[in-house]
Design a protein around this motif. Structure first.
Motif, mmCIF file in Angstrom:
data_model
loop_
_atom_site.group_PDB
_atom_site.id
_atom_site.type_symbol
_atom_site.label_atom_id
_atom_site.label_comp_id
_atom_site.label_asym_id
_atom_site.label_seq_id
_atom_site.Cartn_x
_atom_site.Cartn_y
_atom_site.Cartn_z
ATOM 1 N N TYR A 183 -4.125 1.630 -7.252
ATOM 2 C CA TYR A 183 -6.214 1.131 -7.101
ATOM 3 C C TYR A 183 -6.187 0.355 -6.026
ATOM 4 N N ASP A 184 -7.834 1.111 -6.200
ATOM 5 C CA ASP A 184 -8.649 0.281 -4.435
ATOM 6 C C ASP A 184 -8.224 -1.058 -3.750
ATOM 7 N N CYS A 185 -7.942 -1.125 -3.295
ATOM 8 C CA CYS A 185 -7.385 -2.428 -2.906
ATOM 9 C C CYS A 185 -8.621 -3.058 -2.192
ATOM 10 N N ASN A 186 -8.172 -4.448 -3.119
ATOM 11 C CA ASN A 186 -9.952 -5.713 -2.877
ATOM 12 C C ASN A 186 -9.743 -6.310 -2.732
ATOM 13 N N LYS B 95 -4.337 3.407 -1.325
ATOM 14 C CA LYS B 95 -4.127 2.795 -2.116
ATOM 15 C C LYS B 95 -3.120 1.103 -2.206
ATOM 16 N N ASN C 139 -6.966 6.277 -8.550
ATOM 17 C CA ASN C 139 -6.658 5.219 -9.161
ATOM 18 C C ASN C 139 -5.971 5.191 -10.912
ATOM 19 N N THR D 1 0.834 -0.533 -0.026
ATOM 20 C CA THR D 1 0.244 -0.059 0.370
ATOM 21 C C THR D 1 0.588 1.285 -0.312
#
Length: 416
Positions: free
Chosen positions: A318-321, A300, A395, A295
């Protein structure tokens, strides 16, 4: 064996339907999906590079010919490069056409369609590992693309005793859904054990490339789309029936037209239709999963764009998923890896602004990194830091090399 098939193989059913009423597990994190990247080795790979119009590599693939009465499909699979050819841009294109220039005969009379079916039998088999392909499927009623595997002993034991692992099937009347299914003795055809995965927001799989994969280990098969796990199957799912998935399997790619499951084309179906294949890859991985997210600014995550494993794929914020595209392993050799490939400074560049990407691990200085206690990730060859371009946390922000400054866009938290 089908007498109408000019091939060394049975044209076995392409998963003639998954178990009706089978539950479709919700997508989950891929954190338990991938073995440690540093333990993985590529055992089969085809990026379909070559001149436009050329045939597939005969050292990797054989082309099946004939029709398929078992599923009541409507196409005739042709030889050569008429229906399966490279496009000169790193893709294999399997084309289904409404035509019959060779006066081919099918189970129902004169064939109405042509298409292609390829397999690796006699050239490559695998027992376990990650088997994946990046594909863009066709669209339209009656289209039935598939990426799947058959047990290599099919010639001796027949189907379904050989076992079948359907990694991806799509039927044209379900443009937003793909299916993954196991077939074996006592659970074949419409009794197969499987589930579907549906894109959100009404997106169609034909609109873009997607990566379809299984991670296969002893007594376990896990399916994912773009790194999102949607089902895992073990012998416990078979109700005491035989698990036949601990032996060599070969790979198949095909585009069928019509059949019991998809139904036949109708007046709304436009021809030609194409199954476009960006790559097929098999990697091993025998150790437990390790690693995790990296991160940075704005919380992100470092992310492989589109979960694409092709060389040159951008690495971004990018958004953590929780997907495999954001699961990084820091190796003792100084590499940082995801999806079986290495974090790489493009073209071995050392200048400020050199973009970073995903690339085959090759031991070069462009793939050596030092994640230090200060939160920097330094490329020693360039003596530069991993940097979020423009101090942005949006993002899609590309990551690059830049002179180390201690700024927030160069600070990273590495989960080991």
């Amino acid at each position: 064996m089908l007498a109408t098939v000019v091939s060394v193989l049975v044209l076995a059913t392409v998963g003639t339907g998954l178990a009706t009423g089978a539950p479709a597990p919700s997508p989950q994190s891929a954190s338990a999906l991938r073995p440690a990247a540093e333990a993985a080795a590529v055992t089969f790979s085809d990026d379909f590079d070559g001149p436009a119009g050329s045939a597939v590599d005969s050292g990797k693939w054989q082309i099946e010919t004939g029709d398929n009465v078992n599923n009541h499909e409507r196409q005739y699979y042709t030889a050569g490069n008429r229906n399966a050819a490279l496009d000169g841009q790193g893709h294999l294109v399997i084309t289904a056409r409404r035509e019959n220039p060779g006066n081919y005969q099918c189970w129902y009379g004169r064939c109405e369609y042509t298409s292609a079916r390829l397999n690796t039998a006699g050239k490559f088999t695998t027992t376990y590992g990650r088997v994946e392909a990046r594909l863009k499927v066709p669209r339209g009623q009656g289209m039935w693309p598939a990426f799947w595997m058959l047990g290599n002993d099919i010639g001796q034991v027949g189907w379904p005793a050989s076992g079948e692992i359907d990694i991806m099937e799509n039927v044209g009347f379900e443009p937003s859904t793909v299916h993954g299914t196991l077939h074996g003795p006592g659970y074949s055809g419409s009794g197969g054990i499987g589930a579907g995965y549906t894109l959100p927001g009404g997106q169609a799989f034909a609109d873009a490339f997607h990566t379809f994969a299984v991670d296969w280990s002893p007594n376990k098969v896990t399916w994912s789309v773009d790194g999102n796990v949607y089902q895992t199957r073990t012998p416990a799912d078979l109700g005491g029936r035989q698990w036949v998935f601990d032996k060599p399997f070969f790979i198949i790619l095909n585009l069928a037209v019509g059949g019991y499951w998809p139904g036949d084309p109708d007046g709304s179906t436009v021809f030609p239709q194409q199954l476009v294949v960006d790559h097929v890859r098999v990697t091993t991985g025998d150790s437990p999963a390790t690693g995790g997210p990296i991160t940075g600014i704005g919380g992100k995550c470092v992310d492989v764009a589109g979960a694409n494993t092709a060389n040159g794929t951008p690495v971004q914020l990018y958004d953590c998923n929780g997907t495999a595209a954001q699961r990084w392993s820091v190796g003792t050799d100084g590499t940082i890896r995801a999806l079986g490939k290495c974090l790489d400074a493009a073209s071995g560049g050392t200048a400020d602004g050199t973009l970073v990407q995903l690339w085959d691990c090759n031991g070069s200085g462009a793939q050596r990194w030092d994640a230090n206690a200060a939160g920097d990730i330094v490329n020693p060859q360039a003596n530069k830091c991993l940097d979020a371009t423009g101090n942005s946390s949006a993002n899609g922000t590309r990551l690059q090399l830049w002179t180390c400054s201690g700024a927030a866009n160069q600070k990273w938290t590495v989960t080991r």
